[in-house]
Design a protein around this motif. Structure first.
Motif, mmCIF file in Angstrom:
data_model
loop_
_atom_site.group_PDB
_atom_site.id
_atom_site.type_symbol
_atom_site.label_atom_id
_atom_site.label_comp_id
_atom_site.label_asym_id
_atom_site.label_seq_id
_atom_site.Cartn_x
_atom_site.Cartn_y
_atom_site.Cartn_z
ATOM 1 N N ILE A 419 87.896 -23.887 17.349
ATOM 2 C CA ILE A 419 87.408 -22.755 18.148
ATOM 3 C C ILE A 419 87.255 -23.138 19.614
ATOM 4 O O ILE A 419 87.616 -22.359 20.513
ATOM 5 C CB ILE A 419 86.059 -22.257 17.584
ATOM 6 C CG1 ILE A 419 86.251 -21.709 16.164
ATOM 7 C CG2 ILE A 419 85.452 -21.185 18.490
ATOM 8 C CD1 ILE A 419 84.951 -21.451 15.424
ATOM 9 N N ARG A 512 82.047 -18.896 17.274
ATOM 10 C CA ARG A 512 83.229 -18.242 17.833
ATOM 11 C C ARG A 512 82.821 -17.101 18.764
ATOM 12 O O ARG A 512 83.385 -16.931 19.851
ATOM 13 C CB ARG A 512 84.117 -17.698 16.709
ATOM 14 C CG ARG A 512 85.441 -17.089 17.195
ATOM 15 C CD ARG A 512 86.249 -16.540 16.025
ATOM 16 N NE ARG A 512 86.616 -17.579 15.087
ATOM 17 C CZ ARG A 512 87.664 -18.398 15.236
ATOM 18 N NH1 ARG A 512 88.441 -18.281 16.315
ATOM 19 N NH2 ARG A 512 87.930 -19.299 14.323
ATOM 20 N N GLY A 516 83.556 -19.174 21.806
ATOM 21 C CA GLY A 516 85.009 -19.106 21.705
ATOM 22 C C GLY A 516 85.657 -18.662 23.003
ATOM 23 O O GLY A 516 84.992 -18.277 23.963
#
Length: 522
Positions: A419, A512, A516
């Motif tokens: 990620i 994420r 991310g």
């Protein structure tokens, strides 16, 4: 028809036993805690359940109950019958003038048929159907389960582990022990028995003799005790816990700070150089942790202890994070003292121990009584000690689970790398505890990451829980040579025996959304 309390409680209690199958008996206090049932009532219900062969009991400190037969062979109807729970829908009887077998009421057949159907249904359902992937289990795949929006993912086990039910049960039982452990009468001997049984369990966890275990209020007290001795020289490192560094700096000893590499490991050669070439004043102490609380990096304690003993230097080890997470054998390591804390492996907070090798004399930190063989004054905290012992026993038995935890940690780190490729796992190439990941995301403040993960229902930390109220970079990472961009952006994720794949998935989903590429771009 509405079931009475005894019927509902009996089924709930036996379903709990069915969901915790194995050779180990489960104390009723643990069942009562897990199912939120009154213990006194359960004790009454289990009398007929045992008499009719549905459960069997085990005696002793590890006593409790287990199912007498496989869960698949115990029907719900049998459980109801054992506690005399009525499951009929009609009250027709020989002497009821309103409805009897001789003169049935107009709805007699309806309720009789419904009662027969209920009886057949309860006969067809077993305890196995209520647990695991059973037909009527909460986790059955055959029926949707409404998610608990309040559920959280706890990944901060290095700060503290959740209290084990068995430890809580041992504490509750000990609270009913009346006597003072120092009294010679029966009540006092009973309390003393609780303390000494726990002492044996704690000793077994770390490979020590029971006589070497001295109970304290925690590892901070244990570390302060050994560091406050009249040392002339103390050798320690900048990655130690504050409970080692603070008393060392407050002492009158000459404190030598050992360097550590970027991987978090001390240099054994440097210790030898100080002792052999530069010379140090005696008495001297080396204080070195077994595993770091923030990074999980494991130090070469055995090598350092061997050198220390060969050259007349005392050796203390803070093993708070290591106990229960890696094998420890106090005798084989050759240490003089070792500190551990119960709440790191599922015991209660506020209780720990200093393991003191036989024939090592320390100046008492607390005076006033003859407790703990005149080494630590004060009436023993019997309930906390009982919980400490129970948790230590379970941690010792579960040592094999560390491989499973390591696999989850590796899955976590792999997902973080996918990620956020820029993430840095601290100490990745060094020996580490199986449960600990310290990960930095340069450009992001650690405090911000912790807060946003908390809002997403995930509990992690930005370093030692004992210092979590402070704002600033980790002294551990600074001592390892990491710059402010890494030291100020590192969070600690720590797993435990009950961590599951779903917990890792929840964390990665939150990571994420927070860290991310799309989140950073926004």
């Amino acid at each position: 028809m509405e079931l009475t309390t005894k019927g509902r409680y009996a089924v709930m209690a036996l379903a709990d036993l069915a969901s915790h199958t194995g050779d180990t008996a489960v104390p009723l206090s643990v069942v009562a805690e897990r199912q939120h049932l009154p213990l006194a009532y359960l004790e009454q219900i289990f009398v007929p359940l045992r008499r009719l062969g549905l459960v069997e009991s085990a005696r002793g400190r590890a006593g409790g109950y287990r199912l007498a037969r496989p869960a698949s062979e115990i029907s719900i109807k049998a459980v109801m019958a054992a506690v005399e729970e009525v499951t009929k829908f009609t009250r027709c009887s020989e002497d009821d003038p309103r409805c009897s077998v001789a003169t049935p009421c107009v709805t007699h057949k309806l309720w009789s048929a419904l009662g027969d159907s209920m009886s057949k249904f309860l006969s067809s359902v077993t305890l196995a159907d209520l647990v695991g992937d059973g037909r009527y289990s909460l986790h059955s795949r055959s029926a949707p389960v409404v998610a608990d929006v309040r559920a959280r993912t706890y990944l901060d086990w290095n700060a503290t582990a959740p209290l084990r039910p068995q430890a809580k049960a041992a504490m509750i039982e000990a609270l009913d022990t009346v006597g003072n452990p120092s009294s010679v009468h029966a009540e006092g001997r009973r309390a003393r028995g609780v303390v000494e049984a726990a002492r044996e369990q704690v000793a077994a966890l770390v490979g020590a003799k029971p006589s070497e275990v001295v109970f304290t209020s925690g590892a901070s007290e244990a570390n302060s005790w050994i560091l406050s001795q009249p040392w002339s020289t103390i050798l320690t490192s900048g990655i130690e816990h504050d409970s080692v560094l603070a008393p060392a700096k407050a002492s009158s000893a000459n404190v030598i700070m050992l360097d550590v590499g970027r991987d978090g490991l001390v240099f054994v050669d440097e210790i030898a150089n100080h002792v052999l070439k530069r010379g140090i004043a005696s008495p001297a102490l080396i204080a070195l942790q077994m595993a770091n609380n923030e990074t999980g990096v494991i130090q070469p304690v055995a090598d350092v202890a061997q050198f220390a003993r060969a050259h007349g230097v005392a050796m203390h080890c803070d093993a708070v994070q290591a106990a229960g997470r890696m094998p420890i054998n106090f005798a084989d390591l050759g240490l003089d003292t070792l500190a551990i804390s119960a709440h790191k492996f599922g015991g209660p907070k506020g209780i720990g121990a200093l393991i003191i090798r036989d024939h090592v004399d320390l100046v008492p930190l607390l005076r006033g009584g003859g407790q703990e063989r005149r080494r630590r004054a004060g009436t023993e905290n019997v309930a906390a000690i009982a919980g400490f012992g129970a948790a230590a026993e379970l941690a010792r038995r579960e040592a094999a689970d560390n491989a499973k935890i390591a696999a989850l940690r590796d899955r976590l780190e792999s997902g973080i790398g996918e990620i956020t490729p820029s993430a840095v796992v601290i100490g990745k190439d060094a020996p580490r505890l199986s449960n600990t990941t310290a990960v930095a995301l340069p450009g992001k403040l650690a405090e911000t990451l912790v807060i946003r993960l908390d809002l997403a229902g995930v509990a992690v930390s930005a370093g030692s829980a004992c210092s979590s109220g402070k704002v600033g970079s980790s002294h551990v990472l600074e001592a390892m040579g990491w710059g402010a961009d890494v030291a100020g952006s590192t969070i600690r994720i720590s797993l435990g025996p009950t961590t599951k794949e779903t917990d890792i998935a929840v964390f990665l989903a939150a990571w994420r959304s927070i860290a991310g590429a799309s989140a950073l771009a926004a």
